[in-house]
Scaffold this motif. Structure first.
Motif, short mmCIF file in Angstrom:
data_model
loop_
_atom_site.label_atom_id
_atom_site.label_comp_id
_atom_site.label_asym_id
_atom_site.label_seq_id
_atom_site.Cartn_x
_atom_site.Cartn_y
_atom_site.Cartn_z
N ASP A 1 0.52 -1.07 0.04
CA ASP A 1 -0.19 0.00 -0.31
C ASP A 1 0.58 1.36 -0.31
O ASP A 1 2.16 0.99 0.55
N TYR A 2 0.30 2.41 -0.74
CA TYR A 2 1.11 3.49 -0.76
C TYR A 2 0.05 4.75 -0.65
O TYR A 2 -1.14 4.46 -0.55
N ALA A 3 0.69 5.24 0.22
CA ALA A 3 -0.63 7.23 0.62
C ALA A 3 -0.65 7.75 -0.19
O ALA A 3 -1.58 8.67 -0.40
N ASP A 4 0.23 8.03 -1.54
CA ASP A 4 0.06 8.88 -2.68
C ASP A 4 0.84 9.07 -3.71
O ASP A 4 1.73 7.67 -3.59
N MET A 5 0.15 9.39 -4.57
CA MET A 5 1.55 9.61 -6.22
C MET A 5 2.99 9.55 -5.51
O MET A 5 3.58 8.86 -6.94
N GLN B 1 -17.19 -1.25 -6.71
CA GLN B 1 -15.22 -1.66 -7.77
C GLN B 1 -14.65 -0.91 -9.36
O GLN B 1 -15.39 -1.59 -9.73
N ILE B 2 -14.55 -0.16 -9.29
CA ILE B 2 -13.31 0.74 -10.12
C ILE B 2 -11.77 0.07 -10.02
O ILE B 2 -11.45 0.57 -9.11
N LEU B 3 -11.39 -0.58 -10.93
CA LEU B 3 -10.16 -0.87 -11.01
C LEU B 3 -9.33 -0.64 -11.82
O LEU B 3 -9.38 -0.57 -12.71
N ILE B 4 -7.97 0.57 -11.66
CA ILE B 4 -7.91 0.76 -13.14
C ILE B 4 -5.69 1.16 -12.60
O ILE B 4 -5.15 0.63 -11.44
N ARG B 5 -5.10 0.14 -13.30
CA ARG B 5 -3.65 -0.70 -13.80
C ARG B 5 -2.65 0.09 -14.82
O ARG B 5 -3.38 0.28 -15.83
N LYS B 6 -1.57 0.47 -14.36
CA LYS B 6 -0.58 0.74 -15.36
C LYS B 6 0.34 0.57 -14.47
O LYS B 6 1.20 -0.43 -13.73
N SER B 7 1.37 -0.67 -16.27
CA SER B 7 2.30 -1.30 -16.08
C SER B 7 3.52 -0.84 -17.18
O SER B 7 3.12 -0.64 -18.19
N PRO B 8 4.69 -1.61 -16.63
CA PRO B 8 5.77 -0.85 -18.40
C PRO B 8 5.29 -2.46 -18.80
O PRO B 8 5.83 -1.93 -20.27
N ILE C 1 0.55 7.49 -12.35
CA ILE C 1 0.35 6.98 -12.71
C ILE C 1 -1.27 8.25 -12.61
O ILE C 1 -1.53 8.56 -11.97
N THR C 2 -1.97 8.80 -14.16
CA THR C 2 -2.59 9.93 -14.05
C THR C 2 -3.77 9.41 -14.03
O THR C 2 -4.67 8.48 -14.56
N LEU C 3 -4.48 10.37 -13.00
CA LEU C 3 -6.02 9.03 -12.77
C LEU C 3 -7.67 10.40 -12.92
O LEU C 3 -7.08 11.16 -13.30
N PRO C 4 -8.06 9.77 -13.31
CA PRO C 4 -9.44 10.86 -12.97
C PRO C 4 -9.64 11.51 -12.31
O PRO C 4 -9.27 11.11 -10.86
N GLU C 5 -10.00 12.93 -12.13
CA GLU C 5 -10.81 13.72 -10.92
C GLU C 5 -11.16 13.37 -10.54
O GLU C 5 -11.13 13.37 -8.85
N LYS C 6 -12.87 12.83 -10.61
CA LYS C 6 -13.45 12.73 -10.27
C LYS C 6 -14.39 11.40 -10.62
O LYS C 6 -14.33 11.47 -11.80
#
Length: 195
Positions: free
Chosen positions: A73-77, A121-128, A88-93
């Protein structure tokens, strides 16, 4: 003569009693041997049963053992970017949803962000990694390819709802999983917001 007869009878009786005594001793020995063998067999069966039960318990524990999650777990980006060198850039809302968890698999450098609305639930992922990183192996009835901005996105779902969007850019792979599903337009808006 009677005395002699009596003596002979007594001697014969003693011989008979000796024979009976030997037979009695033999029978007792045989009985002890049978009891000993039976007790050993029973104990051996019990021991095997205990061993089998112990083996079954170990196998059951192995089955129930869970693989530890590779995600932290991480507190923030900002913390994610410091660790991985990208974020990762996420939707504002996301209407009705609240962001509730940011996680990273540090080995594969996969970022995942969860949004919740009740049980939805919505899950957004990003990976190289250049592949489908969604982790969703559901067989959907509908699969389409759409152009969203500059990206070619694979959309999967059932009926009028889409539950999964997967795409790859030059540098990264992305996915958005939506437990309740949403329209193609709504999912396309999310895809455009994620970078």
């Amino acid at each position: 003569m009677r005395k002699e007869e009596k003596m002979m009878r007594n001697q014969n009786n003693n011989k008979g009693n000796k024979g009976k005594g030997f037979l009695n001793q033999f029978m007792m020995l045989l009985l002890c041997l049978i009891i000993g063998v039976t007790a050993t067999a029973c104990q051996s069966g019990t021991q095997e049963k205990k061993t089998d039960t112990a083996s079954e318990k170990k196998a059951e524990q192995k089955e129930n053992a869970q693989i530890p999650s590779p995600f932290k777990d991480y507190a923030d980006m900002a913390a994610v970017k410091e660790k991985l060198g990208f974020d990762i850039t996420l939707p504002e809302k996301i209407e009705g949803y609240e962001q509730n968890l940011i996680q990273v698999d540090e080995e594969t450098k996969l970022i995942q962000v969860f949004y919740k609305k009740g049980d939805a639930q919505i899950l957004i992922r990003k990976s190289p990694e250049k592949s489908d990183i969604s982790g969703d192996y559901t067989k959907y009835t509908k699969e389409e390819t759409a152009t969203v901005g500059e990206n070619t996105v694979t959309l999967k779902g059932n009926g009028d709802n889409y539950k999964l969007a997967v795409w790859t850019t030059n540098e990264y792979s992305f996915s958005i999983s939506v437990s309740e599903g949403m329209s193609q337009e709504a999912l396309a808006e999310l895809v455009q917001a994620v970078k």
